[in-house]
Design an enzyme around this catalytic site. Structure first.
Site, PDB file in Angstrom:
ATOM      1  N   TYR A  65     -16.208  17.763 -15.358  1.00  0.00           N
ATOM      2  CA  TYR A  65     -16.736  16.400 -15.462  1.00  0.00           C
ATOM      3  C   TYR A  65     -17.718  16.219 -14.295  1.00  0.00           C
ATOM      4  O   TYR A  65     -17.391  16.562 -13.148  1.00  0.00           O
ATOM      5  CB  TYR A  65     -15.580  15.388 -15.380  1.00  0.00           C
ATOM      6  CG  TYR A  65     -16.032  14.014 -14.995  1.00  0.00           C
ATOM      7  CD1 TYR A  65     -16.892  13.293 -15.820  1.00  0.00           C
ATOM      8  CD2 TYR A  65     -15.633  13.431 -13.799  1.00  0.00           C
ATOM      9  CE1 TYR A  65     -17.337  12.037 -15.454  1.00  0.00           C
ATOM     10  CE2 TYR A  65     -16.070  12.162 -13.432  1.00  0.00           C
ATOM     11  CZ  TYR A  65     -16.927  11.483 -14.265  1.00  0.00           C
ATOM     12  OH  TYR A  65     -17.376  10.246 -13.897  1.00  0.00           O
ATOM     13  N   ARG A 103       0.849  -1.203   0.000  1.00  0.00           N
ATOM     14  CA  ARG A 103       0.000   0.000   0.000  1.00  0.00           C
ATOM     15  C   ARG A 103       0.880   1.247   0.000  1.00  0.00           C
ATOM     16  O   ARG A 103       0.560   2.267  -0.588  1.00  0.00           O
ATOM     17  CB  ARG A 103      -0.956  -0.004   1.202  1.00  0.00           C
ATOM     18  CG  ARG A 103      -1.752   1.272   1.324  1.00  0.00           C
ATOM     19  CD  ARG A 103      -2.988   1.184   2.227  1.00  0.00           C
ATOM     20  NE  ARG A 103      -2.963   0.175   3.246  1.00  0.00           N
ATOM     21  CZ  ARG A 103      -2.334   0.299   4.428  1.00  0.00           C
ATOM     22  NH1 ARG A 103      -1.678   1.400   4.722  1.00  0.00           N
ATOM     23  NH2 ARG A 103      -2.369  -0.692   5.297  1.00  0.00           N
ATOM     24  N   ASP A 137      -7.104  19.813 -14.297  1.00  0.00           N
ATOM     25  CA  ASP A 137      -7.448  18.472 -14.777  1.00  0.00           C
ATOM     26  C   ASP A 137      -7.126  18.455 -16.271  1.00  0.00           C
ATOM     27  O   ASP A 137      -7.813  19.089 -17.075  1.00  0.00           O
ATOM     28  CB  ASP A 137      -8.939  18.196 -14.510  1.00  0.00           C
ATOM     29  CG  ASP A 137      -9.343  16.777 -14.914  1.00  0.00           C
ATOM     30  OD1 ASP A 137      -8.674  16.198 -15.786  1.00  0.00           O
ATOM     31  OD2 ASP A 137     -10.337  16.266 -14.362  1.00  0.00           O
ATOM     32  N   LYS A 165      -8.278   7.409 -19.290  1.00  0.00           N
ATOM     33  CA  LYS A 165      -8.572   7.945 -20.623  1.00  0.00           C
ATOM     34  C   LYS A 165      -7.353   7.850 -21.555  1.00  0.00           C
ATOM     35  O   LYS A 165      -6.885   6.760 -21.808  1.00  0.00           O
ATOM     36  CB  LYS A 165      -9.106   9.372 -20.450  1.00  0.00           C
ATOM     37  CG  LYS A 165     -10.202   9.497 -19.375  1.00  0.00           C
ATOM     38  CD  LYS A 165     -11.418   8.695 -19.734  1.00  0.00           C
ATOM     39  CE  LYS A 165     -12.550   8.548 -18.764  1.00  0.00           C
ATOM     40  NZ  LYS A 165     -12.565   9.023 -17.440  1.00  0.00           N
TER      41      LYS A 165
HETATM   42  C1  PLP Z   1     -12.073  15.182 -17.134  1.00  0.00           C
HETATM   43  C2  PLP Z   1     -12.259  14.031 -16.198  1.00  0.00           C
HETATM   44  N1  PLP Z   1     -11.723  14.097 -14.973  1.00  0.00           N
HETATM   45  C3  PLP Z   1     -11.866  13.096 -14.086  1.00  0.00           C
HETATM   46  C4  PLP Z   1     -12.601  11.972 -14.395  1.00  0.00           C
HETATM   47  C5  PLP Z   1     -12.770  10.858 -13.379  1.00  0.00           C
HETATM   48  O1  PLP Z   1     -11.913   9.805 -13.675  1.00  0.00           O
HETATM   49  P1  PLP Z   1     -12.199   8.264 -13.286  1.00  0.00           P
HETATM   50  O2  PLP Z   1     -13.395   7.840 -14.058  1.00  0.00           O
HETATM   51  O3  PLP Z   1     -10.938   7.581 -13.692  1.00  0.00           O
HETATM   52  O4  PLP Z   1     -12.427   8.234 -11.812  1.00  0.00           O
HETATM   53  C6  PLP Z   1     -13.178  11.861 -15.665  1.00  0.00           C
HETATM   54  C7  PLP Z   1     -13.975  10.659 -16.013  1.00  0.00           C
HETATM   55  O5  PLP Z   1     -14.659  10.605 -16.999  1.00  0.00           O
HETATM   56  C8  PLP Z   1     -13.007  12.920 -16.591  1.00  0.00           C
HETATM   57  O6  PLP Z   1     -13.558  12.876 -17.813  1.00  0.00           O
END
Ligand code: PLP
Length: 384
Positions: free
Chosen positions: A103, A51, A175, A200
């Site tokens: 998101y 961990r 992000d 992604k």
């Molecule tokens: C721009 C963005 N940030 C964060 C996330 C969250 O990521 P995760 O689905 O890997 O938890 C997403 C998920 O679609 C996203 O599109």
């Protein structure tokens, strides 16, 4: 040994991806172990318990830090776990300024979980830096920006926002999931931390979930390393390995995503059943010039308006090359419906406030032959 100044692909393929010292294996081994043998009390090889740390994870963290131009990175079980890890550094009464079009899962975490711990959030249109400046208070700890936004593809000026954050001594966290470090480098534009859903483009093959926080200061890396150990939402060695494998082809995938993205956007912009297209590469995108300055490509994410929920459903039922589903950034073209999928948690009122309609369809253009993607969309749009 590649240097920090080596080219992007060289670093993607070699930093943290050095051949295994013991066997010469070219691919990083997956260290499937929960613990490590110690030589005597307090004497070990730097690894005590999985961990806390794992060699496959260490390799990935080194690689991603290099790609984003940070000093260290910490990986987590998902993008949301990465964003949550940053917020666990805040205290009751702390305040965060964030984009109003993130998101959907991010405001869900902020509003439905973290406000319960007394952390406050203010949502503004970060497309105008003055909104960010006005929203910052004495207890503001972070400005959290997604650019381009999801799904409206609005751009925020990272250099201008980072200047305000520096003056006000607030961290700017970006992000960078939509662009990947290949097309956008927030740290070079002044960001203090960068987050990704590695699920992604970094993974790129839709076969693993993950998240990363890239740091610019040792204390951030130390605190987030402590969160990994204390809270435990770490990325498994196998999923680390999938991302290590994925990033080796990130540059060529992004080039192809971008080439296809531009052609699909141009096709949609001319289609008579499509009333509006949101893509920063189009000349009529309101922030096209800023996008050109801030990003080195326009990417694969496109949103378009079909006019109604019924129209969106009619076309989405007909796609065959494009796959209807949530997520983005895989080699396959993924098509989704923000109002009922990624942004359902915002509720009708929340969506209306920021301009997400029931007729909007979002597409993550894959790297298939673009003629096939366009023919599929054309066939599907004929159903409207
Ligand atoms: C721009 C963005 N940030 C964060 C996330 C969250 O990521 P995760 O689905 O890997 O938890 C997403 C998920 O679609 C996203 O599109």
């Amino acid at each position: 040994m590649p240097k920090h100044s080596s080219g992007f692909s060289t670093r993607a393929i070699h930093v943290g991806q050095e051949a295994d010292a013991e066997t010469g294996a070219v691919a990083v081994p997956i260290y499937a172990t929960s613990t490590y043998v110690q030589q005597e009390i307090g004497k070990h090889k730097g690894y005590e318990y999985a961990r806390v740390s794992n060699p496959t994870r260490t390799r990935l963290e080194k690689n991603l830090a290099s790609l984003e131009g940070g000093m260290a990175a910490r990986v987590f079980a998902s993008g949301m776990a990465a964003i949550n890890a940053i917020c666990t550094m805040f205290k009751t009464g702390d305040h965060v300024v964030c984009g109003h079009n993130l998101y959907g899962g991010t405001p869900r975490l902020f509003n439905q979980v973290l406000t319960g711990y007394g952390i406050e959030f203010t949502y503004v249109d970060t497309g105008d830096v003055r909104n960010v400046e006005r929203a910052i208070r004495k207890r503001t700890r972070m400005v959290f920006v997604e650019t381009p936004t999801n799904p409206l593809m609005a751009i925020s000026d990272l250099r201008a926002i980072s200047k305000v954050c520096r003056q006000k001594k607030v961290d700017l966290v970006v992000d960078n999931t939509f662009m990947s470090p290949y097309f956008q480098k927030p740290i070079a534009l002044g960001a203090d931390m960068v987050v990704h859903s590695t699920t992604k483009f970094l993974n790129g093959h839709s076969d693993g979930l993950g998240g990363v926080v890239v740091c610019t200061r040792p204390e951030q890396a130390e605190q987030l390393g402590f969160v990994q150990k204390a809270a435990g939402a770490i990325l498994s060695p196998f999923e680390c390995w999938l991302v290590l494998r994925g990033v080796k082809t990130l540059a060529i995938r992004m080039e192809q995503h971008d080439r296809n993205g531009r052609q699909v956007a141009a096709f949609l912009a001319k289609h008579k059943k499509v009333t509006k297209v949101f893509y920063p590469g189009l000349l009529d995108h309101p922030q096209h010039e800023l996008a050109q300055r801030q990003m080195s490509g326009f990417g694969a994410m496109i949103t378009f308006e079909t006019g109604s929920l019924a129209n969106a459903n009619k076309m989405l039922r007909k796609v065959r090359v494009c796959s209807l589903g949530e997520s983005l950034g895989g080699v396959e073209t993924l098509i989704s419906h923000p109002a009922t999928m990624t942004h359902a948690a915002l509720g009708e009122k929340g969506r209306k406030q920021i301009g997400i309609t029931d007729g909007m369809v979002r597409i993550s253009v894959g790297i298939e032959d673009v003629e096939d993607i366009i023919a599929d969309l054309d066939r599907a749009l004929a159903a409207i």
